[in-house]
Write a protein that holds these residues in place. Structure first.
Motif, PDB file in Angstrom:
ATOM      1  N   LEU A 285       0.840  -1.185   0.000  1.00 58.57           N
ATOM      2  CA  LEU A 285       0.000   0.000   0.000  1.00 58.57           C
ATOM      3  C   LEU A 285       0.882   1.245   0.000  1.00 58.57           C
ATOM      4  O   LEU A 285       1.700   1.431   0.904  1.00 58.57           O
ATOM      5  CB  LEU A 285      -0.916   0.013   1.231  1.00 58.57           C
ATOM      6  CG  LEU A 285      -1.681   1.310   1.512  1.00 58.57           C
ATOM      7  CD1 LEU A 285      -2.649   1.630   0.375  1.00 58.57           C
ATOM      8  CD2 LEU A 285      -2.404   1.243   2.854  1.00 58.57           C
ATOM      9  N   GLN A 293      -4.999   1.407   5.680  1.00 59.69           N
ATOM     10  CA  GLN A 293      -4.273   0.145   5.813  1.00 59.69           C
ATOM     11  C   GLN A 293      -5.127  -0.895   6.520  1.00 59.69           C
ATOM     12  O   GLN A 293      -5.219  -2.051   6.085  1.00 59.69           O
ATOM     13  CB  GLN A 293      -2.971   0.372   6.599  1.00 59.69           C
ATOM     14  CG  GLN A 293      -2.173  -0.908   6.832  1.00 59.69           C
ATOM     15  CD  GLN A 293      -0.988  -0.694   7.769  1.00 59.69           C
ATOM     16  OE1 GLN A 293      -0.731   0.424   8.218  1.00 59.69           O
ATOM     17  NE2 GLN A 293      -0.281  -1.744   8.090  1.00 59.69           N
ATOM     18  N   ILE A 296      -8.027  -2.181   4.192  1.00 62.40           N
ATOM     19  CA  ILE A 296      -7.592  -3.104   3.147  1.00 62.40           C
ATOM     20  C   ILE A 296      -7.198  -4.446   3.748  1.00 62.40           C
ATOM     21  O   ILE A 296      -7.491  -5.512   3.192  1.00 62.40           O
ATOM     22  CB  ILE A 296      -6.426  -2.493   2.343  1.00 62.40           C
ATOM     23  CG1 ILE A 296      -6.910  -1.236   1.605  1.00 62.40           C
ATOM     24  CG2 ILE A 296      -5.859  -3.497   1.348  1.00 62.40           C
ATOM     25  CD1 ILE A 296      -5.815  -0.488   0.884  1.00 62.40           C
ATOM     26  N   LYS A 299     -10.379  -6.247   4.440  1.00 65.18           N
ATOM     27  CA  LYS A 299     -11.083  -6.633   3.217  1.00 65.18           C
ATOM     28  C   LYS A 299     -10.404  -7.790   2.517  1.00 65.18           C
ATOM     29  O   LYS A 299     -11.065  -8.724   2.029  1.00 65.18           O
ATOM     30  CB  LYS A 299     -11.146  -5.426   2.268  1.00 65.18           C
ATOM     31  CG  LYS A 299     -12.039  -5.632   1.062  1.00 65.18           C
ATOM     32  CD  LYS A 299     -13.494  -5.663   1.470  1.00 65.18           C
ATOM     33  CE  LYS A 299     -14.413  -5.801   0.277  1.00 65.18           C
ATOM     34  NZ  LYS A 299     -15.831  -5.799   0.672  1.00 65.18           N
ATOM     35  N   ILE A 304      -0.504  -6.226   5.180  1.00 63.86           N
ATOM     36  CA  ILE A 304      -0.265  -5.155   4.226  1.00 63.86           C
ATOM     37  C   ILE A 304       1.084  -4.511   4.507  1.00 63.86           C
ATOM     38  O   ILE A 304       1.373  -4.144   5.655  1.00 63.86           O
ATOM     39  CB  ILE A 304      -1.362  -4.070   4.311  1.00 63.86           C
ATOM     40  CG1 ILE A 304      -2.754  -4.690   4.193  1.00 63.86           C
ATOM     41  CG2 ILE A 304      -1.136  -3.004   3.246  1.00 63.86           C
ATOM     42  CD1 ILE A 304      -3.046  -5.313   2.867  1.00 63.86           C
ATOM     43  N   VAL A 320      -1.568  -1.246  -4.072  1.00 63.31           N
ATOM     44  CA  VAL A 320      -2.670  -0.291  -3.916  1.00 63.31           C
ATOM     45  C   VAL A 320      -2.076   1.107  -3.821  1.00 63.31           C
ATOM     46  O   VAL A 320      -1.192   1.358  -3.002  1.00 63.31           O
ATOM     47  CB  VAL A 320      -3.511  -0.592  -2.666  1.00 63.31           C
ATOM     48  CG1 VAL A 320      -4.651   0.421  -2.536  1.00 63.31           C
ATOM     49  CG2 VAL A 320      -4.064  -2.016  -2.714  1.00 63.31           C
ATOM     50  N   LYS A 348      -6.971   3.984  -5.316  1.00 63.44           N
ATOM     51  CA  LYS A 348      -8.035   4.473  -4.454  1.00 63.44           C
ATOM     52  C   LYS A 348      -8.123   5.982  -4.628  1.00 63.44           C
ATOM     53  O   LYS A 348      -7.205   6.713  -4.288  1.00 63.44           O
ATOM     54  CB  LYS A 348      -7.768   4.146  -2.981  1.00 63.44           C
ATOM     55  CG  LYS A 348      -8.922   4.586  -2.085  1.00 63.44           C
ATOM     56  CD  LYS A 348      -8.509   4.726  -0.639  1.00 63.44           C
ATOM     57  CE  LYS A 348      -9.617   5.391   0.169  1.00 63.44           C
ATOM     58  NZ  LYS A 348      -9.851   6.814  -0.227  1.00 63.44           N
ATOM     59  N   LEU A 370     -14.498  -0.593   0.095  1.00 61.91           N
ATOM     60  CA  LEU A 370     -13.753  -0.559   1.356  1.00 61.91           C
ATOM     61  C   LEU A 370     -14.591   0.000   2.509  1.00 61.91           C
ATOM     62  O   LEU A 370     -14.063   0.217   3.585  1.00 61.91           O
ATOM     63  CB  LEU A 370     -12.485   0.268   1.203  1.00 61.91           C
ATOM     64  CG  LEU A 370     -11.462  -0.243   0.189  1.00 61.91           C
ATOM     65  CD1 LEU A 370     -10.342   0.753   0.003  1.00 61.91           C
ATOM     66  CD2 LEU A 370     -10.907  -1.602   0.610  1.00 61.91           C
TER      67      LEU A 370
END
Length: 371
Positions: A285, A293, A296, A299, A304, A320, A348, A370
């Motif tokens: 990310l 963070q 994500i 999800k 990450i 991302v 994003k 998200l």
């Protein structure tokens, strides 16, 4: 007013929000307007525009009028000296329009100017610069030889003249568009960009390709690749040949027959296309947002890695990009720099709880909620 940007939308609300976010950044120092024409999407597209971009002129059609007619409706409301026809599944860099203004001043007798389009995986889209598709050129392309169809005289990073540009991004004087009659409304979808480019050439102008400016085009997000798509695509080619090359009777008949055959083969091909799911070693990310963070991580149910910049050594990674952290120009650079290493990319947009990306120009991309 300096610039009018016309965006024709059809059932891509999330891509439209990302596009509008990037365009809003690109016109911050320009006297410009954004016109969104919605072709009866019957989803949340119009509500999202009204809520998040109240300054945008929104035109809501009560039926799907097609690409040509929809854009023509938008241009009739345009007040800018310059015009940009833009697809809703695009992302433009912050310096995009200032570079186009500068290039327009420098070139001789400019018609339409296009840019280097890349898909969601960073691959160059060859339709960014094409030659005139005469019946002979079309026959070669339909037989699998694209050497005359695409303009290979220009490298993808170069700037220079080209004959045909793509409707996903067309920049020109608004007066030129209106004087030439805009998009021919005989085309419902596909072929209208070739037709407009060709009519502008015939009127004595020169079209140009600006390869030094990259624009992300996810491609085909509002189009289902089915029999309707094939009918429209090949019917558009038929309209173009009949309109501009009716004197080539023998070649035209042959093209017509080959179009029918190719259409049948494409139908089989589309059914067979399968994009294998990539397996990722890591998820990265690019952001400074701890809350993002955590979202994500929850999800995707995975750890990450938060990074502030990318490395050329990244491979098999799910990356991302937070648009609050990187400019869109830098986001596009990240995608192109790492395109050949089995990486997947999601962007994003600012102020929205979703991310968007695509691994193929053949299939629809992915929107990950998200919220």
């Amino acid at each position: 007013m300096k610039l009018s940007i016309v965006i024709l939308n059809y059932k891509v609300p999330h891509h439209l929000m990302l596009c509008l976010d990037s365009v809003s950044r690109a016109i911050e120092s320009i006297d410009a307007e954004i016109i969104v024409v919605d072709n009866n999407s019957e989803d949340e597209s119009c509500k999202l525009v009204e809520k998040n971009f109240p300054g945008v002129l929104l035109i809501s059609n009560t039926e799907n009028l097609g690409f040509s007619k929809g854009n023509n409706i938008g241009v009739k409301k345009a007040k800018g000296e310059f015009l940009c026809i833009l697809n809703p599944d695009t992302v433009v860099p912050e310096d995009c329009f200032t570079k186009l203004f500068d290039h327009h001043r420098k070139v001789k007798n400019p018609g339409v100017i296009g840019v280097q389009l890349i898909d969601g995986s960073g691959e160059f889209l060859e339709e960014s610069k094409r030659n005139i598709p005469t019946p002979q050129v079309a026959l070669k392309k339909l037989s699998g030889n694209c050497s005359s169809y695409y303009n290979f005289n220009l490298a993808k990073e170069e700037n220079g003249p080209t004959d045909i540009l793509v409707g996903a991004f067309m920049f020109m004087k608004t007066k030129l568009y209106l004087n030439i009659g805009g998009f021919d409304e005989d085309y419902f979808m596909y072929g209208e960009d070739i037709d407009l480019s060709y009519r502008i050439l015939k009127a004595g102008y020169q079209n140009y390709y600006l390869g030094s400016t990259k624009v992300l085009h996810f491609k085909g997000e509002s189009t289902t690749k089915d029999q309707v798509y094939l009918n429209r695509f090949y019917n558009a080619m038929y309209i173009f040949f009949k309109k501009h090359f009716k004197n080539y009777k023998t070649t035209f008949k042959l093209v017509k027959q080959i179009l029918k055959l190719t259409m049948a083969l494409e139908k089989i091909k589309l059914k067979s296309i399968e994009i294998q799911s990539l397996k990722f070693n890591e998820i990265h990310l690019i952001s400074e947002n701890k809350c993002l963070q955590d979202k994500i991580k929850a999800k995707l149910n995975s750890e990450i890695n938060v990074i502030t910049k990318t490395s050329s050594e990244l491979e098999n990674a799910f990356i991302v990009i937070d648009a609050n952290c990187l400019q869109y120009s830098d986001s596009i650079k990240v995608i192109t720099d790492l395109k050949s290493k089995n990486n997947a990319f999601r962007i994003k947009p600012r102020n929205y709880n979703f991310m968007i990306g695509s691994e193929s120009k053949h299939l629809k991309g992915e929107v990950i909620d998200l919220s």
